[in-house]
Design a protein around this motif. Structure first.
Motif, PDB file in Angstrom:
ATOM      1  N   VAL A  40     -42.514 -22.624 -15.598  1.00 29.13           N
ATOM      2  CA  VAL A  40     -42.913 -21.728 -16.568  1.00 29.13           C
ATOM      3  C   VAL A  40     -41.447 -20.506 -16.562  1.00 29.13           C
ATOM      4  O   VAL A  40     -41.116 -20.157 -15.283  1.00 29.13           O
ATOM      5  CB  VAL A  40     -44.116 -21.103 -16.279  1.00 29.13           C
ATOM      6  CG1 VAL A  40     -44.321 -19.720 -17.237  1.00 29.13           C
ATOM      7  CG2 VAL A  40     -45.245 -21.921 -16.143  1.00 29.13           C
ATOM      8  N   ASP A  44     -41.104 -18.875 -22.234  1.00 27.27           N
ATOM      9  CA  ASP A  44     -42.510 -19.296 -22.865  1.00 27.27           C
ATOM     10  C   ASP A  44     -43.258 -18.311 -23.328  1.00 27.27           C
ATOM     11  O   ASP A  44     -44.140 -18.511 -24.453  1.00 27.27           O
ATOM     12  CB  ASP A  44     -43.195 -20.263 -21.758  1.00 27.27           C
ATOM     13  CG  ASP A  44     -42.202 -21.493 -21.113  1.00 27.27           C
ATOM     14  OD1 ASP A  44     -41.613 -22.139 -21.941  1.00 27.27           O
ATOM     15  OD2 ASP A  44     -41.980 -21.643 -20.137  1.00 27.27           O
ATOM     16  N   LEU A 287     -49.154 -18.282 -17.509  1.00 26.82           N
ATOM     17  CA  LEU A 287     -48.503 -17.726 -18.614  1.00 26.82           C
ATOM     18  C   LEU A 287     -48.619 -16.124 -18.552  1.00 26.82           C
ATOM     19  O   LEU A 287     -47.437 -15.385 -18.637  1.00 26.82           O
ATOM     20  CB  LEU A 287     -48.525 -18.144 -20.035  1.00 26.82           C
ATOM     21  CG  LEU A 287     -47.864 -19.254 -20.669  1.00 26.82           C
ATOM     22  CD1 LEU A 287     -46.334 -18.776 -21.047  1.00 26.82           C
ATOM     23  CD2 LEU A 287     -48.032 -20.407 -19.787  1.00 26.82           C
TER      24      LEU A 287
END
Length: 304
Positions: A40, A44, A287
């Protein structure tokens, strides 16, 4: 069918859904990977939040993820670099937060057996960016380089790559990450007011170059410490172009760079700290953790 993470509206992690999709079919010059790990990156969550809409318009629903490591399970016409069963890492052509992703063999390298999936899936974007910006800054043996956000994804790579080039590294970070930076070979200093004085305390003559991976307003101090803007570069403060510093927006990444990073990892000259791993259905939390920016090291999604 295959599982993939997609978002149907812009927002935070809550906008993500794990959905069933058709497995992509590799076209000529492409390979398909059974994804084992996908790092990640800040990019993103910025895409998810809609911050990149003007530069990169998307048709929703859309997926996320560029870093990838996996096993080749199908090859398109004309592919000779890799075959079915090969373990590889690099960047993907299709979103990598998924069970399957397509990739260009020219953006992949063989994964060493001694390197974990989590590490292999975290190298390409941050490591490739760090290598490219140090090249642009012409960081070399005997020089002193200041790296802002040195405990972050790109920062940890840049610190180690600069040390490997023979440079002395000063890294800005929260105090709780100072031990990490010392372990990577950097001299840590704290963010905030008085930064110039703290840097000059360990580098009385200033620094030769500055990499800004922070975007917290350190550009004026960086220019002062470097004696001008020519060897100050940012990868985040895109609104600072009028200061005369360098703006880095992308890194041409290919097999040679990936192989170089792989060699450094195997020789023990490059350590990739993994902050935490998440399953594919835990992508929303991954996230959000990246967006909060409170972790040191890489966040990785392990689809299986």
């Amino acid at each position: 069918m295959s599982l993939a993470v997609q978002f149907f509206t812009y927002g935070t992690g809550d906008a993500l859904r794990a959905v069933h999709v058709e497995r992509p079919t590799p076209g000529p010059g492409q390979v398909r990977l059974a994804v084992r790990a996908a790092g990640v990156n800040p990019f993103d969550w910025k895409v998810l939040a809609g911050r990149m809409r003007e530069r990169m318009p998307l048709d929703l629903p859309a997926g996320l993820g560029t870093d990838v490591a996996g096993v080749v399970d199908a090859v398109g016409d004309g592919v000779t670099e890799f075959g079915v069963g090969d373990e590889v890492f690099g960047t993907s052509l299709t979103p990598s937060f998924a069970h399957s992703a397509l990739a260009d063999p020219a953006k992949l390298a063989a994964k060493p057996a001694t390197v974990s999936w989590a590490v292999a899936g975290s190298v390409a974007v941050a490591g490739g960016t760090a290598s490219a910006v140090l090249d642009r800054l012409k960081v070399g043996d005997g020089e002193t380089v200041l790296i802002h956000a040195a405990a972050g994804g790109v920062g940890t790579f840049a610190v180690q790559l600069a040390v490997a080039r023979g440079a002395r590294v000063i890294g800005t970070a929260r105090e709780r990450n100072h031990g990490l930076l010392r372990g990577l070979g950097a001299v840590p200093v704290t963010y905030g007011e008085g930064l110039v004085e703290r840097v000059r305390a360990v580098a009385p003559d200033g620094v030769d170059a500055v990499l800004d991976a922070s975007g917290r307003g350190e550009i004026p101090d960086s220019v002062e410490l470097a004696g001008g803007p020519s060897r100050v570069l940012t990868i985040v403060a895109f609104d600072a172009a009028d200061t005369g510093i360098q703006i880095h927006t992308g890194s041409p990444l290919g097999t040679p760079v990936l192989q170089e990073l792989s060699d450094l990892i195997q020789k023990g000259h490059l350590h990739v700290p993994i902050a935490r791993t998440y399953g594919l259905t835990e992508a929303p939390a991954a996230l959000d953790a990246s967006r909060a920016g409170q972790v040191s090291g890489k966040i990785v999604i392990l689809p299986e």
